[in-house]
Design an enzyme around this catalytic site. Sequence first.
Site, mmCIF file in Angstrom:
data_model
loop_
_atom_site.group_PDB
_atom_site.id
_atom_site.type_symbol
_atom_site.label_atom_id
_atom_site.label_comp_id
_atom_site.label_asym_id
_atom_site.label_seq_id
_atom_site.Cartn_x
_atom_site.Cartn_y
_atom_site.Cartn_z
ATOM 1 N N SER A 34 -56.416 -9.813 -73.995
ATOM 2 C CA SER A 34 -56.993 -9.745 -75.334
ATOM 3 C C SER A 34 -57.005 -11.255 -76.229
ATOM 4 C CB SER A 34 -56.227 -9.003 -76.467
ATOM 5 O OG SER A 34 -54.703 -9.198 -76.525
ATOM 6 N N ASP A 324 -51.942 -9.765 -86.371
ATOM 7 C CA ASP A 324 -51.755 -8.479 -86.425
ATOM 8 C C ASP A 324 -50.329 -8.436 -85.423
ATOM 9 O OD1 ASP A 324 -52.546 -8.956 -83.701
ATOM 10 O OD2 ASP A 324 -54.135 -7.695 -83.705
ATOM 11 N N HIS A 327 -51.363 -10.777 -82.083
ATOM 12 C CA HIS A 327 -52.247 -11.937 -81.751
ATOM 13 C C HIS A 327 -51.991 -12.903 -82.949
ATOM 14 C CE1 HIS A 327 -54.106 -8.252 -80.096
ATOM 15 N NE2 HIS A 327 -54.179 -8.992 -79.020
#
Length: 358
Positions: A34, A324, A327
């Site tokens: 991600s 978040d 990340h």
Amino acid sequence: MKMGSAFLLIMVSILGTAIDGCNCKIAQFIFGDSLFDVGNNQYLAGSLAKANLPWYGIDYGDGLPNGRFTNGRTVSDIIGDATGMPRPPAFLDPSLTEDVILKIGVNYASGGGGILNETGTYFIQRLCFYKQIELFRGTQEMIRRKIGKQEADKFFQNARYVVGLGSNDFINNYKMPVYIDSWNYNDQSFLNYLIGTLRQQLQLLHKLGARKLMLLGLGPMGCIPLQRVLSTSGGCQEKTNQLAVRFNQAASKLIKELSKSLPNAGFKFADAYDIVRHVISNPGKYGFSNVDSPCCSFGPIRPALTCTPASKLCKDRSKYFFWDEYHPSDSANLIIADEIMKKLGFLFRGNHTVVPSP
């Protein structure tokens, strides 16, 4: 989905250099999780790991979600921009064409993906490294049909390759008791399993033509907000950080071995652990006021795991290191990218000057 794999030094490829017989430029192919996903998971209908809701992308372009798991740019975006590199599109983007691939390359990264096939299964759909390599093999077939085998072989051998995975294999596999790997292995045997699998994958990429490849190490994944909130003290989980350190040591050794044993392999390893840890340990020096909790959250309700339209945003996103629970924020990525270019840019200089981010 996280810090780890994260800190990309893509770049400094030689865009604009033509390959004999083909008006192709040196492209880049990105494999990752991600931290590098630029939209692939948006096109996986069953995936639970998506960045397709506000407030993801709020500081990027038109402010709408674009598949990046942050509020703005990824580290690869920033370094690519600073070095004049275009941003490769997501492989699953419906607008992707052979001409785009020949000019820019492709990004196969997928939120929740890992080195191991079993990693991140509770996200339902995600592209593990082997699957990303399978998609890359399909890309090669497309290009061969477009320009012929000989020119395609030149194109892929001249391309640049970036690999950034590993954090999910720990945080969303080995560290989770719902996964069988957490019961079947101890720290060392799991690390051996992980590195052994990575060895086979990098050898496969080399067989498919990868010659210039950068493997990204893991950051201090025990310091991400999700790991902090799950600890008794609220501090970094040092045991988890040590797993990252040991992975980096083993991965660095692997890259050196492969560079010597594989024909014409120019493999490099970029360890960003110290850079990230220094920023987290000295936030004021880098302009941050918060390095332990996410900017986008449900306030005292932790962990929220993802950012949603119902989440509350911090007052100043530039002061938060984390966007978040997993990340970094755009501001964090900017600092990380700048430090990586200063510290490791010489590996790619050649005839090019590595410039800092704006």
